[in-house]
Design a protein around this motif. Sequence first.
Motif, PDB file in Angstrom:
ATOM      1  N   UNK A 113      31.406  46.031  80.059  1.00 17.72           N
ATOM      2  CA  UNK A 113      32.845  45.486  79.671  1.00 17.72           C
ATOM      3  C   UNK A 113      32.733  44.368  78.729  1.00 17.72           C
ATOM      4  N   UNK A 114      33.333  44.421  77.635  1.00 15.11           N
ATOM      5  CA  UNK A 114      32.993  43.452  76.591  1.00 15.11           C
ATOM      6  C   UNK A 114      34.205  42.461  76.415  1.00 15.11           C
ATOM      7  N   UNK A 115      35.517  43.016  76.556  1.00 11.19           N
ATOM      8  CA  UNK A 115      36.628  42.143  76.369  1.00 11.19           C
ATOM      9  C   UNK A 115      37.879  42.971  76.732  1.00 11.19           C
ATOM     10  N   UNK A 116      38.962  42.369  76.850  1.00 13.12           N
ATOM     11  CA  UNK A 116      40.113  43.165  76.982  1.00 13.12           C
ATOM     12  C   UNK A 116      41.460  42.289  76.613  1.00 13.12           C
ATOM     13  N   UNK A 117      42.242  42.793  76.207  1.00 19.07           N
ATOM     14  CA  UNK A 117      43.700  42.147  75.535  1.00 19.07           C
ATOM     15  C   UNK A 117      44.744  42.880  75.747  1.00 19.07           C
ATOM     16  N   UNK A 118      45.751  42.230  75.747  1.00 16.92           N
ATOM     17  CA  UNK A 118      47.172  42.962  75.924  1.00 16.92           C
ATOM     18  C   UNK A 118      47.573  43.561  74.747  1.00 16.92           C
ATOM     19  N   UNK A 119      48.335  44.670  74.968  1.00 17.72           N
ATOM     20  CA  UNK A 119      48.784  45.737  73.683  1.00 17.72           C
ATOM     21  C   UNK A 119      50.254  45.287  73.667  1.00 17.72           C
ATOM     22  N   UNK A 120      50.506  44.808  72.420  1.00 13.80           N
ATOM     23  CA  UNK A 120      51.871  44.538  71.883  1.00 13.80           C
ATOM     24  C   UNK A 120      52.678  45.624  72.029  1.00 13.80           C
ATOM     25  N   UNK A 121      52.416  46.890  71.653  1.00 14.35           N
ATOM     26  CA  UNK A 121      53.108  48.039  71.614  1.00 14.35           C
ATOM     27  C   UNK A 121      53.384  48.689  73.201  1.00 14.35           C
ATOM     28  N   UNK A 122      52.566  48.210  73.946  1.00 14.71           N
ATOM     29  CA  UNK A 122      52.600  48.838  75.351  1.00 14.71           C
ATOM     30  C   UNK A 122      52.719  47.741  76.648  1.00 14.71           C
ATOM     31  N   UNK A 123      53.861  47.187  76.617  1.00 18.84           N
ATOM     32  CA  UNK A 123      53.791  45.977  77.662  1.00 18.84           C
ATOM     33  C   UNK A 123      53.457  46.365  79.006  1.00 18.84           C
ATOM     34  N   UNK A 124      52.598  45.539  79.471  1.00 26.55           N
ATOM     35  CA  UNK A 124      51.830  45.691  80.848  1.00 26.55           C
ATOM     36  C   UNK A 124      50.602  46.550  80.724  1.00 26.55           C
ATOM     37  N   UNK A 125      50.273  46.905  79.731  1.00 23.29           N
ATOM     38  CA  UNK A 125      48.917  47.455  79.215  1.00 23.29           C
ATOM     39  C   UNK A 125      47.786  46.623  78.504  1.00 23.29           C
ATOM     40  N   UNK A 126      46.616  46.941  78.795  1.00 26.51           N
ATOM     41  CA  UNK A 126      45.562  46.306  78.364  1.00 26.51           C
ATOM     42  C   UNK A 126      44.717  47.037  77.678  1.00 26.51           C
ATOM     43  N   UNK A 127      43.657  46.502  76.573  1.00 28.36           N
ATOM     44  CA  UNK A 127      42.875  47.275  76.240  1.00 28.36           C
ATOM     45  C   UNK A 127      41.646  46.757  76.480  1.00 28.36           C
ATOM     46  N   UNK A 128      40.636  47.679  77.151  1.00 24.00           N
ATOM     47  CA  UNK A 128      39.440  47.184  77.645  1.00 24.00           C
ATOM     48  C   UNK A 128      38.385  47.694  76.556  1.00 24.00           C
ATOM     49  N   UNK A 129      37.537  46.799  76.158  1.00 25.64           N
ATOM     50  CA  UNK A 129      36.538  47.396  75.092  1.00 25.64           C
ATOM     51  C   UNK A 129      35.122  47.309  75.836  1.00 25.64           C
ATOM     52  N   UNK A 130      34.540  48.462  75.748  1.00 24.10           N
ATOM     53  CA  UNK A 130      33.085  48.715  76.365  1.00 24.10           C
ATOM     54  C   UNK A 130      32.047  49.078  75.393  1.00 24.10           C
TER      55      UNK A 130
END
Length: 154
Positions: A113-130
Amino acid sequence: MSLDAFFRIGETINLGSHTFDAEAIKAFARKYDPQPFHVDEEAAKKSVFGGLCASGWHTAATWMKLNLESRLDATRWSGPGSVPEFGPSPGFKNLKWPKPVYAGETVTFMRTAVSHRPLATRPGWRLLALRSEGFDSADDKVLEFDSAVLVKAG
């Protein structure tokens, strides 16, 4: 527990190993990638590979199977809010098969797992980069790609 700790940011996870036997290689290839060096041992000997080898798609599909079997453990969650929920993947990039996987070879698959960030277009969701990889028994890389997965963290 923080999301960084839950996602194990920076930690490489061993997803397990898989041995690619000749019959499974041919069965997968007949269905999804029927090139001669994946389905015919004699033709494979005469090919650029010099022997029967697994389709790159077969190695990637095996990574996916092992990844789902060892998915980040939601039972470890002790943070605020509900347990993070894994959603779909929006895709991958930089897919490479740097070395063929020959019949009889065992590949060990990894995920970092490299990083994660919130998604502005989907509140409550994050994008986890692998970062995803596979290594043969000589520790040579046979699969690598970058991917992401949506995670509901609330």
